[in-house]
Scaffold this motif. Structure first.
Motif, PDB file in Angstrom:
ATOM      1  N   CYS A 100       0.263  -1.269   0.038  1.00 14.10           N
ATOM      2  CA  CYS A 100       0.033   0.218  -0.072  1.00 14.10           C
ATOM      3  C   CYS A 100       0.768   1.261   0.110  1.00 14.10           C
ATOM      4  O   CYS A 100       1.963   0.917  -0.015  1.00 14.10           O
ATOM      5  N   VAL A 101       0.283   2.346  -0.023  1.00 11.90           N
ATOM      6  CA  VAL A 101       0.818   3.773  -0.527  1.00 11.90           C
ATOM      7  C   VAL A 101       0.157   4.421   1.244  1.00 11.90           C
ATOM      8  O   VAL A 101      -1.516   4.749   0.782  1.00 11.90           O
ATOM      9  N   TRP A 102       1.079   5.206   2.189  1.00 13.97           N
ATOM     10  CA  TRP A 102       0.229   6.258   2.222  1.00 13.97           C
ATOM     11  C   TRP A 102       1.177   7.573   2.390  1.00 13.97           C
ATOM     12  O   TRP A 102       1.563   7.681   1.785  1.00 13.97           O
ATOM     13  N   VAL A 103       0.666   8.700   3.033  1.00 17.14           N
ATOM     14  CA  VAL A 103       0.689  10.021   2.523  1.00 17.14           C
ATOM     15  C   VAL A 103       1.427  10.828   4.090  1.00 17.14           C
ATOM     16  O   VAL A 103       1.452  10.492   5.144  1.00 17.14           O
ATOM     17  N   ARG A 104       2.895  11.003   4.037  1.00 19.09           N
ATOM     18  CA  ARG A 104       3.862  11.313   5.269  1.00 19.09           C
ATOM     19  C   ARG A 104       3.339  12.912   5.064  1.00 19.09           C
ATOM     20  O   ARG A 104       2.953  13.115   4.528  1.00 19.09           O
ATOM     21  N   ARG A 105       3.515  13.240   6.829  1.00 21.22           N
ATOM     22  CA  ARG A 105       3.140  14.755   7.275  1.00 21.22           C
ATOM     23  C   ARG A 105       4.207  15.715   5.684  1.00 21.22           C
ATOM     24  O   ARG A 105       5.277  15.308   5.345  1.00 21.22           O
ATOM     25  N   GLY A 106       3.327  16.299   5.434  1.00 21.77           N
ATOM     26  CA  GLY A 106       4.142  17.413   4.498  1.00 21.77           C
ATOM     27  C   GLY A 106       4.029  16.388   2.547  1.00 21.77           C
ATOM     28  O   GLY A 106       4.095  17.415   2.042  1.00 21.77           O
ATOM     29  N   GLY A 107       3.222  15.660   2.782  1.00 23.41           N
ATOM     30  CA  GLY A 107       2.558  15.485   1.571  1.00 23.41           C
ATOM     31  C   GLY A 107       3.041  14.369   0.673  1.00 23.41           C
ATOM     32  O   GLY A 107       3.236  13.901  -0.341  1.00 23.41           O
ATOM     33  N   GLU A 108       5.018  13.362   1.463  1.00 22.01           N
ATOM     34  CA  GLU A 108       5.367  12.831   0.928  1.00 22.01           C
ATOM     35  C   GLU A 108       5.094  11.388   0.510  1.00 22.01           C
ATOM     36  O   GLU A 108       4.051  10.846   1.499  1.00 22.01           O
ATOM     37  N   TRP A 109       4.845  10.792  -0.305  1.00 29.45           N
ATOM     38  CA  TRP A 109       4.233   9.188  -0.646  1.00 29.45           C
ATOM     39  C   TRP A 109       5.271   8.587  -0.402  1.00 29.45           C
ATOM     40  O   TRP A 109       6.520   8.760  -0.914  1.00 29.45           O
ATOM     41  N   ALA A 110       5.016   7.453   0.661  1.00 28.59           N
ATOM     42  CA  ALA A 110       5.556   6.123   1.312  1.00 28.59           C
ATOM     43  C   ALA A 110       5.056   5.558   0.659  1.00 28.59           C
ATOM     44  O   ALA A 110       3.999   4.976   0.510  1.00 28.59           O
ATOM     45  N   ILE A 111       5.909   4.119   0.502  1.00 32.89           N
ATOM     46  CA  ILE A 111       5.250   2.653   0.000  1.00 32.89           C
ATOM     47  C   ILE A 111       5.572   1.980   0.930  1.00 32.89           C
ATOM     48  O   ILE A 111       6.408   1.690   2.221  1.00 32.89           O
ATOM     49  N   ILE A 112       4.637   0.897   1.704  1.00 29.75           N
ATOM     50  CA  ILE A 112       4.762  -0.106   2.377  1.00 29.75           C
ATOM     51  C   ILE A 112       4.535  -1.493   2.114  1.00 29.75           C
ATOM     52  O   ILE A 112       4.334  -1.947   0.854  1.00 29.75           O
ATOM     53  N   HIS A 113       6.058  -2.377   2.690  1.00 28.99           N
ATOM     54  CA  HIS A 113       6.946  -3.524   1.625  1.00 28.99           C
ATOM     55  C   HIS A 113       6.421  -4.443   2.631  1.00 28.99           C
ATOM     56  O   HIS A 113       6.698  -3.925   4.078  1.00 28.99           O
ATOM     57  N   ARG A 114       5.657  -5.496   2.110  1.00 28.57           N
ATOM     58  CA  ARG A 114       5.249  -6.378   3.444  1.00 28.57           C
ATOM     59  C   ARG A 114       6.340  -7.973   2.536  1.00 28.57           C
ATOM     60  O   ARG A 114       6.522  -7.890   1.564  1.00 28.57           O
ATOM     61  N   CYS A 115       6.839  -8.591   3.736  1.00 31.21           N
ATOM     62  CA  CYS A 115       8.408  -9.355   3.793  1.00 31.21           C
ATOM     63  C   CYS A 115       7.604 -10.754   2.783  1.00 31.21           C
ATOM     64  O   CYS A 115       6.564 -11.277   3.895  1.00 31.21           O
ATOM     65  N   ARG A 139       8.668 -13.503   2.827  1.00 29.05           N
ATOM     66  CA  ARG A 139       8.678 -14.838   3.854  1.00 29.05           C
ATOM     67  C   ARG A 139       8.641 -14.165   5.208  1.00 29.05           C
ATOM     68  O   ARG A 139       7.929 -15.301   6.442  1.00 29.05           O
ATOM     69  N   CYS A 140       8.922 -13.408   5.735  1.00 30.03           N
ATOM     70  CA  CYS A 140       9.120 -13.799   7.368  1.00 30.03           C
ATOM     71  C   CYS A 140       7.213 -12.525   8.413  1.00 30.03           C
ATOM     72  O   CYS A 140       7.086 -12.755   9.030  1.00 30.03           O
ATOM     73  N   GLY A 141       6.959 -11.869   6.689  1.00 30.10           N
ATOM     74  CA  GLY A 141       5.991 -11.015   6.899  1.00 30.10           C
ATOM     75  C   GLY A 141       5.914  -9.505   7.005  1.00 30.10           C
ATOM     76  O   GLY A 141       5.553  -9.376   8.138  1.00 30.10           O
ATOM     77  N   VAL A 142       7.410  -9.053   7.788  1.00 33.62           N
ATOM     78  CA  VAL A 142       8.090  -7.795   8.565  1.00 33.62           C
ATOM     79  C   VAL A 142       7.197  -6.801   7.336  1.00 33.62           C
ATOM     80  O   VAL A 142       7.278  -7.088   6.079  1.00 33.62           O
ATOM     81  N   LEU A 143       6.701  -5.602   7.816  1.00 35.02           N
ATOM     82  CA  LEU A 143       6.384  -4.224   7.265  1.00 35.02           C
ATOM     83  C   LEU A 143       7.379  -3.640   7.094  1.00 35.02           C
ATOM     84  O   LEU A 143       8.078  -2.864   8.578  1.00 35.02           O
ATOM     85  N   HIS A 144       7.500  -2.265   6.284  1.00 26.03           N
ATOM     86  CA  HIS A 144       8.579  -2.125   6.049  1.00 26.03           C
ATOM     87  C   HIS A 144       7.974  -0.272   5.343  1.00 26.03           C
ATOM     88  O   HIS A 144       7.136  -1.075   4.756  1.00 26.03           O
ATOM     89  N   SER A 145       8.705   0.810   5.727  1.00 22.27           N
ATOM     90  CA  SER A 145       8.188   1.796   5.031  1.00 22.27           C
ATOM     91  C   SER A 145       9.136   2.803   4.380  1.00 22.27           C
ATOM     92  O   SER A 145      10.040   2.686   4.833  1.00 22.27           O
ATOM     93  N   ASN A 146       8.759   2.817   3.072  1.00 26.72           N
ATOM     94  CA  ASN A 146       9.879   3.544   2.268  1.00 26.72           C
ATOM     95  C   ASN A 146       9.426   4.215   1.573  1.00 26.72           C
ATOM     96  O   ASN A 146       8.699   4.754   0.961  1.00 26.72           O
ATOM     97  N   ARG A 147      10.725   5.675   1.416  1.00 24.91           N
ATOM     98  CA  ARG A 147      10.484   6.770   0.590  1.00 24.91           C
ATOM     99  C   ARG A 147       9.654   6.267  -1.464  1.00 24.91           C
ATOM    100  O   ARG A 147      10.545   4.928  -1.325  1.00 24.91           O
ATOM    101  N   VAL A 148       9.545   6.995  -1.808  1.00 22.01           N
ATOM    102  CA  VAL A 148       8.685   6.775  -2.420  1.00 22.01           C
ATOM    103  C   VAL A 148      10.347   7.234  -3.788  1.00 22.01           C
ATOM    104  O   VAL A 148      10.432   8.350  -3.184  1.00 22.01           O
TER     105      VAL A 148
END
Ligand SMILES: [Zn+2]
Ligand SMILES: [Zn+2]
Length: 119
Positions: free
Chosen positions: A60-75, A77-86
């Motif tokens: 999924c995509v979420w919007v950071r403060r200031g309007g910057e988009w970030a992507i949520i990645h899910r692994c 293999r292990c299911g961990v969630l990470h947020s990464n800048r677009v």
């Protein structure tokens, strides 16, 4: 002589696409600009501390403060969630299709919302 050799290029394990490792507004590229998949290498961005190595799907995509988009990645293999800048060269069509996914498949009929508004 080109500045970038092929070893310096990020090669995507999922779609086989290539990209320069730096530039596009990010110091360390952690996802593919074509399919937006990532590999679980980091515990915190850039530390290369994870031994998982699983493919991480953009869920999924979420919007950071200031309007910057970030992507949520899910692994996968292990299911961990990470947020990464677009990054600037990320596939914008793919980004949008992830962003509208919940709207394209609503868990309730959309006219339910207009009925709520009438009350
Ligand atoms: Zn890819
Ligand atoms: Zn993992």
């Amino acid at each position: 002589m080109p500045l970038n050799t092929t070893e310096n290029h990020f090669v995507c394990r999922v779609c086989g696409g290539t990209a320069a490792p730096t530039g596009a507004g990010t110091a360390h590229r952690n996802h593919c600009p074509h399919c937006l998949c990532s590999i679980h290498l980091d515990e915190t961005p850039g530390d290369r501390a994870s031994r998982c190595g699983g493919v991480m799907d953009p869920i999924c995509v979420w919007v950071r403060r200031g309007g910057e988009w970030a992507i949520i990645h899910r692994c996968r293999r292990c299911g961990v969630l990470h947020s990464n800048r677009v990054a600037a060269d990320d596939n914008s069509f793919r980004l949008l299709s992830i962003a509208v996914q919940p709207l394209a498949n609503p868990p309730f009929p959309l006219d339910y919302l207009s009925r709520m508004e009438d009350k």
